[in-house]
Write a protein that holds these residues in place. Structure first.
Motif: not given
Length: 269
Positions: A178-181, A183-188, A238-246
């Motif tokens: 999923f294009p997280v960047k 989503m964050v930079e354009e949608v949110m 597989h349980g990998e978590v990425c938690f990002y905050e701006r």
């Protein structure tokens, strides 16, 4: 005010995708995303009430909170931000935790709380302002959900815009990364606002207008108010978590924080 969109248990790669904007007074003391002293929990902290709006643990426990939009609040009410922490630090299942707090929800101002245990594929929505005929506690079904400052999946225009933009990005990537960047930079960061007939009509029209965008910024007599942080929490199968905050720092600078870890198994009671 806050807004979140999330995908739960309906993607081949991600059991959970969550994006959340926290809206708050710019001068309210806040701590950015970090590991807490217990070494088990990661999230931001409200340094006034001591609670959190979004947190996750090494064992796949997750909780996030929004306030309920209403005109009346009680200054002596218990801090809503304590509720996510209580779940994160417990060993109870989401359903058992919801049952535990049902008798005390009247002690809080209006709230929406989502608690989940990723490994057991269990997620529950709790509110002390249910719609007429609804229950205080609802098991969250697989799929896309949006939570703002009314009940889960309320059809506010900004909630519908957020859902559709998220759904569009999901369809464009056909079950892959999923294009997280994006989503964050354009949608949110979308600042499109609604016109008066579409507003919820809880506050004054001017206030409602400024609060009607996904990303909020408004000037009030007490100082600026609006989106203080944009969070993205992704959990892979597989349980990998990425938690990002701006996160908006004092002085107006935006800084990024990211934590990576793999969920560890732990029993719940």
């Amino acid at each position: 005010m806050c807004i979140a969109v999330f995908l739960w248990q309906s993607h081949p790669l991600y059991p959970l995708l969550l994006f959340l904007n926290r809206d708050e007074d710019h001068n309210r003391a806040t701590e950015a995303l970090r590991w807490w002293e217990d070494g088990e929990t990661v999230g931001g902290r409200d340094l006034v009430g001591g609670g959190t709006w979004l947190g996750c643990t090494r064992h796949g426990r997750l909780a996030f909170l929004t306030n309920f939009k209403e005109t009346t609040s009680f200054p002596d009410a218990k801090s809503r931000g304590d509720l996510p922490i209580r779940f994160l630090q417990s060993l109870k299942s989401p359903a058992d935790f919801a049952e535990e707090i049902q008798d005390e929800v009247a002690l809080y101002n209006g709230f929406n709380l989502v608690v989940a245990h990723v490994l057991s594929k269990s997620m529950v929505y709790i509110t002390n302002r249910p719609r007429h005929g609804d229950k205080l506690v609802t098991h969250v079904s697989p799929g896309i959900h949006v939570l703002s400052n009314a009940n889960l999946d309320s059809p506010w225009p900004k909630c519908m815009r957020l859902r559709e933009s998220f759904k569009q990005l999901l369809s464009e990537n056909e079950g892959g990364e999923f294009p997280v960047k994006t989503m964050v930079e354009e949608v949110m960061t979308d600042t499109v606002k609604d016109q008066e007939p579409e507003l919820p009509h809880v506050y004054t029209p001017e206030t409602e207008y400024h609060l009607s965008s996904i990303f909020v910024h408004m000037l009030r007599p007490a100082g600026p108010y609006g989106t203080r942080s944009i969070s993205a929490l992704t959990i892979k199968s597989h349980g990998e978590v990425c938690f990002y905050e701006r996160h908006l720092e004092e002085g107006g600078a935006w800084k990024e924080h990211t934590q990576h870890f793999v969920i560890q198994n732990q029993s719940i009671i």
